[in-house]
Design an enzyme around this catalytic site. Structure first.
Site, mmCIF file in Angstrom:
data_model
loop_
_atom_site.group_PDB
_atom_site.id
_atom_site.type_symbol
_atom_site.label_atom_id
_atom_site.label_comp_id
_atom_site.label_asym_id
_atom_site.label_seq_id
_atom_site.Cartn_x
_atom_site.Cartn_y
_atom_site.Cartn_z
ATOM 1 N N SER A 59 4.154 -13.972 8.537
ATOM 2 C CA SER A 59 3.797 -14.184 7.129
ATOM 3 C C SER A 59 2.774 -13.137 6.694
ATOM 4 C CB SER A 59 3.220 -15.591 6.906
ATOM 5 O OG SER A 59 1.971 -15.736 7.565
ATOM 6 N N ILE B 55 0.537 -10.088 5.425
ATOM 7 C CA ILE B 55 0.542 -8.649 5.648
ATOM 8 C C ILE B 55 1.357 -8.288 6.891
ATOM 9 C CG2 ILE B 55 -0.945 -6.680 6.267
ATOM 10 C CD1 ILE B 55 -3.038 -7.898 4.337
ATOM 11 N N SER C 259 -11.126 -5.567 7.591
ATOM 12 C CA SER C 259 -11.391 -6.132 6.276
ATOM 13 C C SER C 259 -12.641 -5.502 5.686
ATOM 14 C CB SER C 259 -11.598 -7.645 6.379
ATOM 15 O OG SER C 259 -12.139 -8.178 5.189
ATOM 16 N N TYR D 36 -16.158 -14.115 10.398
ATOM 17 C CA TYR D 36 -15.007 -13.246 10.131
ATOM 18 C C TYR D 36 -15.479 -11.811 9.869
ATOM 19 C CZ TYR D 36 -10.626 -11.669 7.957
ATOM 20 O OH TYR D 36 -9.461 -10.990 7.653
ATOM 21 N N LYS E 276 -14.646 -8.456 12.125
ATOM 22 C CA LYS E 276 -14.004 -7.258 11.577
ATOM 23 C C LYS E 276 -14.862 -6.014 11.818
ATOM 24 C CE LYS E 276 -10.319 -9.303 10.403
ATOM 25 N NZ LYS E 276 -9.023 -8.910 10.983
ATOM 26 N N THR F 18 -2.350 -13.870 0.463
ATOM 27 C CA THR F 18 -1.563 -14.231 1.636
ATOM 28 C C THR F 18 -1.778 -15.699 1.973
ATOM 29 O OG1 THR F 18 -3.343 -13.732 3.190
ATOM 30 C CG2 THR F 18 -1.912 -11.898 2.543
#
Length: 295
Positions: A28, A30, A155, A180, A184, A215
């Site tokens: 799903s 990207i 990101s 997160y 990244k 997304t």
């Protein structure tokens, strides 16, 4: 960085016909758009997905949409080192060169979840899983040298976070969005380190920022953000555009260890940000990741 800017995806000058590409988290968002884009340009695509049923449905859809039957599902949970090692062992037995590895699988968990192997979930997928997958695929990437490359989907959130050795966010109250961003930042710093460590092996290493795309992952982990910007976020295809571009570009046109946004190299730090000196910690972090993954 214009990360909410919609972009016009453009045609790619090169093709990738006959080359072998692995895309993690490919059922799903990207990852799916990347797998479909590579398949439409003639690549043999191996979609690494956690869920067999969703993975099979996605592979079938891409085969139908592109007319390319060389799209295959590989079931593997990137949050599990054991699963990644099993996948690597199975895949290595094919003895095929890997021209492109796309580390796309990622997760943003708002609550602290611990995997069956004892790791914080976001760290397990975004950092430890990305590290183990890349290191274990290196022999097959070398088979495709000098054309092989690894593209890691990072990101723009990493701009807010310096590199920190507390990879599992154990020092204070867990904040999913901050973890997160930290994860990244590690991916971007690891890409630099890999580019330096393996510069003589004919493998290129690049990270990229897709912009904020609409997304399923964003909708699940940040529902308020997703709803408030509905219609303004990028499509998955727009988010995947630079991934596919990096897969197709002649390596001599790319910067080893570079961080890319909208088909151009982008800075890894904001001006005067405290993140600038933090990448010196990557050596000890990489050492800890090797120990944690028992590679």
């Amino acid at each position: 960085m214009g990360e909410f800017k919609k972009i016009q995806t453009r045609r790619y000058a090169n093709t990738i016909e006959g080359k072998n590409c692995i895309v993690t988290g490919a059922n799903s968002g990207i990852g799916y758009a990347t797998a479909e884009g590579l398949a439409s340009r003639g690549a043999t695509v191996f979609m690494v997905c956690r869920n067999k049923e969703r993975g099979e449905a996605a592979a079938s859809e891409i085969q139908s949409a592109t007319g390319n039957k060389n799209v295959f599902l590989e079931v593997c949970d990137i949050s599990s080192i054991g699963d990644i090692k099993s996948f690597a062992s199975r895949f290595s037995s094919k003895d095929v060169p890997v021209h492109v590895l796309v580390n796309n699988a990622g997760v943003l968990e708002n609550n602290r979840l611990i995997t069956s192997e004892g790791y914080e979930m976001s760290f397990a997928v975004n950092v430890l899983g990305t590290y183990a997958m890349t290191e274990l695929m290196l022999p097959l990437l070398e088979k495709a040298a000098p054309d092989a490359r690894v593209v890691t989907v990072a990101s723009g959130g990493m701009y807010t976070a310096p590199l920190m050795e507390d990879l599992q966010f154990s020092d204070n109250k867990f904040v999913g969005v901050e973890q997160y961003a930290r994860n990244k930042r590690v991916q971007v710093a690891l890409t630099e380190k890999w580019a330096d460590m393996y510069k003589d092996k004919g493998v290129g290493f690049y990270s990229m920022h897709p912009g904020w795309a609409e997304t399923p992952g964003v909708a699940k982990s940040m529902p308020g953000f997703s709803k408030s910007l509905s219609g303004k976020l990028r499509t998955s295809e727009e988010g995947a555009d630079t991934v596919i571009w990096l897969a197709l570009q002649p390596k001599e046109k790319l910067v080893p260890g570079g961080f890319y946004f909208d088909r151009a190299e982008a800075p890894k730090h904001l001006p005067f940000a405290a993140t600038m000196g933090s990448h010196t910690a990557i050596d000890s972090i990489a050492h800890n990741l090797r120990n944690s993954s028992r590679l």
